[in-house]
Write an enzyme that holds these catalytic residues in place. Structure first.
Site, PDB file in Angstrom:
ATOM      1  N   HIS A  99       1.426  -7.183   9.916  1.00  0.00           N
ATOM      2  CA  HIS A  99       2.646  -7.409   9.135  1.00  0.00           C
ATOM      3  C   HIS A  99       3.874  -7.618  10.019  1.00  0.00           C
ATOM      4  O   HIS A  99       4.963  -7.873   9.508  1.00  0.00           O
ATOM      5  CB  HIS A  99       2.901  -6.241   8.180  1.00  0.00           C
ATOM      6  CG  HIS A  99       1.955  -6.199   7.024  1.00  0.00           C
ATOM      7  ND1 HIS A  99       0.661  -5.733   7.140  1.00  0.00           N
ATOM      8  CD2 HIS A  99       2.100  -6.578   5.727  1.00  0.00           C
ATOM      9  CE1 HIS A  99       0.050  -5.817   5.964  1.00  0.00           C
ATOM     10  NE2 HIS A  99       0.897  -6.324   5.091  1.00  0.00           N
ATOM     11  N   GLU A 105       8.516  -4.528   7.002  1.00  0.00           N
ATOM     12  CA  GLU A 105       9.059  -4.883   5.688  1.00  0.00           C
ATOM     13  C   GLU A 105      10.539  -4.545   5.574  1.00  0.00           C
ATOM     14  O   GLU A 105      11.314  -5.303   4.999  1.00  0.00           O
ATOM     15  CB  GLU A 105       8.251  -4.151   4.619  1.00  0.00           C
ATOM     16  CG  GLU A 105       8.703  -4.428   3.205  1.00  0.00           C
ATOM     17  CD  GLU A 105       7.849  -3.681   2.199  1.00  0.00           C
ATOM     18  OE1 GLU A 105       7.212  -4.343   1.378  1.00  0.00           O
ATOM     19  OE2 GLU A 105       7.829  -2.419   2.256  1.00  0.00           O
ATOM     20  N   GLY A 137       2.168  -2.711  10.142  1.00  0.00           N
ATOM     21  CA  GLY A 137       2.338  -1.545   9.287  1.00  0.00           C
ATOM     22  C   GLY A 137       3.390  -1.820   8.227  1.00  0.00           C
ATOM     23  O   GLY A 137       3.701  -2.964   7.922  1.00  0.00           O
ATOM     24  N   ARG A 138       3.970  -0.751   7.692  1.00  0.00           N
ATOM     25  CA  ARG A 138       5.001  -0.925   6.666  1.00  0.00           C
ATOM     26  C   ARG A 138       6.386  -1.120   7.263  1.00  0.00           C
ATOM     27  O   ARG A 138       7.285  -1.611   6.589  1.00  0.00           O
ATOM     28  CB  ARG A 138       5.001   0.261   5.712  1.00  0.00           C
ATOM     29  CG  ARG A 138       3.869   0.160   4.706  1.00  0.00           C
ATOM     30  CD  ARG A 138       4.071   1.074   3.529  1.00  0.00           C
ATOM     31  NE  ARG A 138       3.817   2.450   3.905  1.00  0.00           N
ATOM     32  CZ  ARG A 138       4.554   3.482   3.512  1.00  0.00           C
ATOM     33  NH1 ARG A 138       5.605   3.307   2.759  1.00  0.00           N
ATOM     34  NH2 ARG A 138       4.239   4.698   3.874  1.00  0.00           N
TER      35      ARG A 138
END
Length: 195
Positions: free
Chosen positions: A120, A93, A89-90
């Protein structure tokens, strides 16, 4: 089989299926999964995002559920755990910017404990500098990062259903790979699932 204690790293906009489904699978077979997030305490939640593959050049994103944080990130001691799960997912990051989180990952690697990372999530492994000579896969957009980090990129089929095992790492490209990713992770854990 023996109950294993597993740490899962989550954050806001973690991919919904990549946190929820592994959590449910691992607890269903009897393991204890502690979910932690920097800056959040037990009883709080993270928002999830649902990433889908709908024929666009990249995945689409929709708001998912609230996912419970059930353990305290600030009290994590890697010696208390048998394995690590890193959903995608985000969240990865920005989670990779947290120095303590990176240290936790490095400690799991140093102790040769099983690590399951998907999509990710491998951005965190790259940031930790632990993929040198490790064969792995991820969401295709993460490939340049893995290669620059010295990892051996493994292409998987278009349906994203394969998972790669190398040393103590089990990696997969996205949530459609859950059956293979979790099966291989459970094998590394020594869990036996009878057909």
């Amino acid at each position: 089989m023996g109950v294993k204690r597993i740490l899962m790293l989550v954050g806001d906009y973690v991919e919904d299926y990549e946190a929820m489904v592994p959590y449910q699978i691992l607890t269903m077979v009897g393991h204890k999964v502690d979910t932690v997030c920097p800056g959040k305490k037990p009883g709080e939640t993270v928002k999830t995002a649902v990433h889908d593959f709908e024929g666009d050049q990249t995945y689409s994103e929709k708001r998912g559920h609230n996912f419970l944080v059930n353990a305290d990130f600030d009290k994590v001691d890697v010696n208390d755990y048998d394995a690590l799960v890193i959903p995608g997912g985000r969240a990865p990051e920005y989670l990779r910017l947290n120095q303590r989180l990176i240290e936790i990952v490095k400690e799991f690697v140093a102790q040769n404990k099983p690590i399951a990372s998907i999509c990710h999530g491998q951005q965190i492994l790259v940031a930790a500098g632990v993929l040198e000579n490790v064969a792995c896969t991820a969401y295709p957009a993460v490939m340049p990062d893995i290669v620059k980090a010295g990892g051996k990129w493994c292409d998987v089929n278009d349906t994203f259903t394969n998972a790669i095992v190398d040393k103590n790492f089990v990696t997969a490209p996205a949530w459609p790979a859950h059956p293979e990713w979790m099966r291989k992770f459970l094998e590394l854990l020594g869990s036996k699932i009878e057909p």
